[in-house]
Design an enzyme around this catalytic site. Structure first.
Site, PDB file in Angstrom:
ATOM      1  N   GLU A 110       0.831  -1.201   0.000  1.00 56.07           N
ATOM      2  CA  GLU A 110       0.000   0.000   0.000  1.00 56.07           C
ATOM      3  C   GLU A 110       0.868   1.254   0.000  1.00 56.07           C
ATOM      4  O   GLU A 110       1.986   1.243   0.508  1.00 56.07           O
ATOM      5  CB  GLU A 110      -0.917   0.006   1.237  1.00 56.07           C
ATOM      6  CG  GLU A 110      -1.993  -1.071   1.135  1.00 56.07           C
ATOM      7  CD  GLU A 110      -2.929  -1.142   2.328  1.00 56.07           C
ATOM      8  OE1 GLU A 110      -4.144  -1.282   2.103  1.00 56.07           O
ATOM      9  OE2 GLU A 110      -2.463  -1.074   3.477  1.00 56.07           O
ATOM     10  N   CYS A 123       3.572   8.460   1.088  1.00 50.49           N
ATOM     11  CA  CYS A 123       4.143   7.498   2.035  1.00 50.49           C
ATOM     12  C   CYS A 123       4.208   6.163   1.302  1.00 50.49           C
ATOM     13  O   CYS A 123       3.178   5.631   0.883  1.00 50.49           O
ATOM     14  CB  CYS A 123       3.240   7.421   3.265  1.00 50.49           C
ATOM     15  SG  CYS A 123       3.757   6.178   4.458  1.00 50.49           S
ATOM     16  N   CYS A 130       6.749  -7.078   6.408  1.00 51.93           N
ATOM     17  CA  CYS A 130       7.891  -6.572   7.171  1.00 51.93           C
ATOM     18  C   CYS A 130       8.350  -7.675   8.118  1.00 51.93           C
ATOM     19  O   CYS A 130       7.528  -8.417   8.651  1.00 51.93           O
ATOM     20  CB  CYS A 130       7.489  -5.343   7.985  1.00 51.93           C
ATOM     21  SG  CYS A 130       8.879  -4.553   8.860  1.00 51.93           S
ATOM     22  N   CYS A 134       7.332  -5.752  15.055  1.00 62.09           N
ATOM     23  CA  CYS A 134       6.873  -4.859  16.140  1.00 62.09           C
ATOM     24  C   CYS A 134       5.413  -5.211  16.464  1.00 62.09           C
ATOM     25  O   CYS A 134       4.559  -5.225  15.571  1.00 62.09           O
ATOM     26  CB  CYS A 134       6.992  -3.396  15.732  1.00 62.09           C
ATOM     27  SG  CYS A 134       8.692  -2.920  15.329  1.00 62.09           S
ATOM     28  N   CYS A 137       2.305  -2.920  15.439  1.00 58.90           N
ATOM     29  CA  CYS A 137       2.196  -2.497  14.036  1.00 58.90           C
ATOM     30  C   CYS A 137       1.549  -3.602  13.212  1.00 58.90           C
ATOM     31  O   CYS A 137       1.992  -4.752  13.243  1.00 58.90           O
ATOM     32  CB  CYS A 137       3.587  -2.190  13.483  1.00 58.90           C
ATOM     33  SG  CYS A 137       3.602  -1.769  11.738  1.00 58.90           S
ATOM     34  N   SER A 242      12.606   5.062  14.499  1.00 58.43           N
ATOM     35  CA  SER A 242      11.455   4.642  15.299  1.00 58.43           C
ATOM     36  C   SER A 242      11.960   4.117  16.633  1.00 58.43           C
ATOM     37  O   SER A 242      12.263   2.942  16.771  1.00 58.43           O
ATOM     38  CB  SER A 242      10.685   3.546  14.547  1.00 58.43           C
ATOM     39  OG  SER A 242      10.201   4.074  13.326  1.00 58.43           O
ATOM     40  N   LEU A 243      12.060   4.994  17.602  1.00 58.57           N
ATOM     41  CA  LEU A 243      12.663   4.610  18.885  1.00 58.57           C
ATOM     42  C   LEU A 243      11.612   4.022  19.831  1.00 58.57           C
ATOM     43  O   LEU A 243      11.769   2.919  20.336  1.00 58.57           O
ATOM     44  CB  LEU A 243      13.368   5.825  19.513  1.00 58.57           C
ATOM     45  CG  LEU A 243      14.327   5.506  20.654  1.00 58.57           C
ATOM     46  CD1 LEU A 243      15.498   4.649  20.212  1.00 58.57           C
ATOM     47  CD2 LEU A 243      14.852   6.806  21.285  1.00 58.57           C
ATOM     48  N   CYS A 366      -0.176   5.521  10.311  1.00 56.00           N
ATOM     49  CA  CYS A 366       1.047   4.825  10.734  1.00 56.00           C
ATOM     50  C   CYS A 366       0.714   3.506  11.394  1.00 56.00           C
ATOM     51  O   CYS A 366      -0.080   3.447  12.328  1.00 56.00           O
ATOM     52  CB  CYS A 366       1.820   5.643  11.762  1.00 56.00           C
ATOM     53  SG  CYS A 366       2.168   7.314  11.270  1.00 56.00           S
TER      54      CYS A 366
HETATM   55  N1  SAH Z   1      10.049   0.074   9.354  1.00 52.29           N
HETATM   56  C1  SAH Z   1      10.268   1.501   9.334  1.00 52.29           C
HETATM   57  C2  SAH Z   1       9.288   2.209   8.438  1.00 52.29           C
HETATM   58  C3  SAH Z   1       7.853   2.194   8.935  1.00 52.29           C
HETATM   59  S1  SAH Z   1       7.430   3.813   9.401  1.00 52.29           S
HETATM   60  C4  SAH Z   1      10.231   2.036  10.751  1.00 52.29           C
HETATM   61  O1  SAH Z   1       9.924   1.267  11.646  1.00 52.29           O
HETATM   62  O2  SAH Z   1      10.560   3.183  10.970  1.00 52.29           O
HETATM   63  C5  SAH Z   1       5.965   3.569  10.266  1.00 52.29           C
HETATM   64  C6  SAH Z   1       6.017   4.269  11.592  1.00 52.29           C
HETATM   65  O3  SAH Z   1       4.764   4.074  12.262  1.00 52.29           O
HETATM   66  C7  SAH Z   1       7.092   3.698  12.496  1.00 52.29           C
HETATM   67  O4  SAH Z   1       7.618   4.702  13.311  1.00 52.29           O
HETATM   68  C8  SAH Z   1       6.266   2.725  13.310  1.00 52.29           C
HETATM   69  O5  SAH Z   1       6.913   2.335  14.500  1.00 52.29           O
HETATM   70  C9  SAH Z   1       5.015   3.517  13.540  1.00 52.29           C
HETATM   71  N2  SAH Z   1       3.869   2.714  13.949  1.00 52.29           N
HETATM   72  C10 SAH Z   1       3.700   1.378  13.779  1.00 52.29           C
HETATM   73  N3  SAH Z   1       2.517   0.995  14.280  1.00 52.29           N
HETATM   74  C11 SAH Z   1       1.924   2.105  14.771  1.00 52.29           C
HETATM   75  C12 SAH Z   1       0.681   2.355  15.396  1.00 52.29           C
HETATM   76  N4  SAH Z   1      -0.166   1.367  15.633  1.00 52.29           N
HETATM   77  N5  SAH Z   1       0.399   3.620  15.757  1.00 52.29           N
HETATM   78  C13 SAH Z   1       1.273   4.625  15.518  1.00 52.29           C
HETATM   79  N6  SAH Z   1       2.452   4.446  14.920  1.00 52.29           N
HETATM   80  C14 SAH Z   1       2.788   3.210  14.555  1.00 52.29           C
END
Ligand code: SAH
Length: 374
Positions: A110, A123, A130, A134, A137, A242-243, A366
Site C-alpha cells: 500500500e 508514504c 515486514c 513490532c 504495528c 522509530s525509537l 502509521c
Molecule cells: N520500518 C520503518 C518504516 C515504517 S514507518 C520504521 O519502523 O521506521 C511507520 C512508523 O509508524 C514507524 O515509526 C512505526 O513504528 C510507527 N507505527 C507502527 N505501528 C503504529 C501504530 N499502531 N500507531 C502509531 N504508529 C505506529
C-alpha cells in the site's frame, strides 16, 4: 502487554521470482546500454526517461517522438507494468488517498498520498510485509513476503507525482513535494533497493525525479550498521528513527530488533547520521497508554538523546498518537499525559511535535498498513 510474539526475520524469504526490469531500476547510462542490447539507439532510452520522469507520461500513444515501430519494443523492455491498482480509498475530503497495489507476483503493498495546504507527501512501501515484528504495528504482525525492487519503490512515487500533476487529487493540479519511506516494510532491510530508489528520486530529471533530498525521509526501526552505511553515502536525505522507548527493557519488547542493537548503540548511530550529513534526525515515538508515556520515560528519553555531551540541537522528537491495529492490546495515551510528555521534553530543550495523523478511518495511518484485499 502480551502481543502474539512473531519472530524477527532478518533474511528475506528465498524462492520468489524477480520483478521485471524497469527503467527506474537503472541509471541513465545503464538504460542506454540496455537499449543498445535490444538493438535500439541509446538516445531512445533518454527520450523514454524524459517521458517517465519529467513529463510523467506513461501512455505509449502519447510518446510521439518515438518511432511507432520501436515504441512497443521500448515500452516492453523498459516500462513493464509493475503495480496494478486493486483498490483506492480516500479520506479528508479526498486529500488523503490510500492505494492497494498488486505486484507482478501477487504480493500486495500500500501507499498513501497526503495533500496539505503547502505540500503533498507520498508514504511508500519498501517491502511486501515486514520482518521486524513490532507487536503494535499491523504490517509487522503480518510477516515479510519479500523485498521490493528499486523500480517498484520508485513507481509508487511517480504515479503519485502524476496524480498530483494531472489534478486527480482533490484540490486541483499540484506538485508532489515529499516522500516518506514510512509505508510497509523496513527500508534499510531492503538496503540496495532503497538506496537505488533514493538516488532515482533525487537525481535530476531525466535521470530521476529531481526531488530535493531533504524532502525525502527514510524511516528505520534502527538497523545500526545500515544507518551508518546510509550516513556515508553522501545523500542528505532525512533520517527518522522509530525509537518508541528510551530503555532496553521496554524497547526489547515493543521493538524486537532492539535485542540486536541496544538503545545506546541505536541513538549513537542516529547521532553519527547527523554528524555526517548535518541533517537533524527525527525520533519517532508512538505514545502508548501506560507503556511508554510516563513522566520518567520522558526524562529518560531526554537523557538518552543528550547523552555524551551531544546536546539536543541534533534531533527532533515526533510523537505519534498510537493508531488502532487488529488484535493490539495497546491504546493511545491520554491527551493530558501526552501534553505532559511534550512539556517535559521541551523543558529539556528538545524540539517536539505531535504528528497530525491522517487516514485512520481508512486504515491508512502509521502502523495500519496490512494490504488485505477485503
Ligand atoms: N520500518 C520503518 C518504516 C515504517 S514507518 C520504521 O519502523 O521506521 C511507520 C512508523 O509508524 C514507524 O515509526 C512505526 O513504528 C510507527 N507505527 C507502527 N505501528 C503504529 C501504530 N499502531 N500507531 C502509531 N504508529 C505506529
Amino acid at each position: 502487554m502480551r502481543g502474539r510474539a512473531i519472530p524477527l526475520v532478518l533474511t528475506p524469504p528465498k524462492g520468489r521470482g524477480k520483478p521485471p526490469r524497469h527503467l527506474a531500476d537503472l541509471s541513465l547510462a545503464e538504460r542506454a546500454a540496455a537499449a543498445a542490447e535490444l538493438g535500439l539507439p541509446g538516445f531512445r532510452a533518454k527520450q523514454l526517461s524524459v517521458h517517465y520522469f519529467e513529463r510523467l507520461v506513461h501512455d505509449p500513444a502519447q510518446m510521439t517522438d518515438l518511432p511507432a515501430a520501436q515504441r512497443a519494443e521500448l515500452v516492453a523492455g523498459f516500462l513493464p507494468e509493475l503495480l496494478t491498482p486493486v483498490r483506492t480509498q480516500t479520506a479528508d475530503r479526498g486529500t488523503t488517498v490510500k492505494t492497494l497495489w498488486k505486484l507482478f507476483d501477487g504480493a500486495l503493498v500500500e501507499s498513501v498520498l497526503m495533500r496539505y495546504t503547502d505540500r503533498a507527501t507520498i508514504c511508500i512501501s519498501s517491502q511486501a510485509g515486514c520482518g521486524m515484528a513490532c507487536p503494535f504495528c499491523a504490517t509487522g504482525q503480518g510477516g515479510l513476503q519479500r523485498n521490493m525492487s528499486t523500480a517498484e519503490i520508485v513507481h509508487q512515487v511517480v504515479v503519485a507525482a502524476r496524480a498530483m500533476a494531472t489534478g486527480e487529487v482533490a484540490g486541483g493540479p499540484g506538485r508532489l513535494s515529499n516522500v516518506v519511506f514510512m509505508g510497509m516494510g523496513e527500508p534499510l532491510h531492503a538496503y540496495a533497493a532503497t538506496l537505488g530508489a533514493v538516488r532515482r528520486l533525487t537525481d535530476p530529471a531525466p535521470d530521476g525525479l529531481g526531488l530535493s533530498a531533504r524532502h525525502v525521509t527514510v524511516s528505520t526501526v534502527g538497523l545500526v550498521p545500515r544507518m551508518r552505511q546510509l550516513a556515508d553515502e553522501g545523500i542528505p536525505v532525512t533520517l527518522a528513527l522509530s525509537l518508541h522507548a528510551p530503555d532496553d527493557e521496554l524497547r526489547n519488547e515493543i521493538v524486537p530488533i532492539n535485542t540486536r542493537f541496544s538503545v545506546a548503540e541505536t541513538v549513537d548511530a542516529a547521532y553519527y547520521y547527523f554528524e555526517r550529513t548535518g541533517r537533524r534526525v527525527s525520533i519517532e515515538y508512538a505514545m502508548m497508554r501506560g507503556i511508554n508515556d510516563q513522566d520518567h520515560r520522558a526524562e529518560l528519553l531526554a537523557d538518552v538523546l543528550s547523552a555524551d555531551g551531544r546536546g539536543t540541537g541534533w534531533t527532533h522528537v515526533n510523537l505519534i498518537p498510537l493508531n488502532p491495529t487488529p488484535g493490539s492490546k495497546w491504546t493511545a495515551s491520554d491527551p493530558a499525559d501526552e501534553r505532559e510528555f511534550v512539556r517535559r521534553l521541551e523543558s529539556r530543550g528538545i524540539s517536539t511535535t505531535v504528528r497530525d495523523t491522517r487516514g485512520r478511518e481508512i486504515d491508512g495511518a502509521c502502523g495500519q498498513l496490512a494490504a488485505a484485499e477485503s
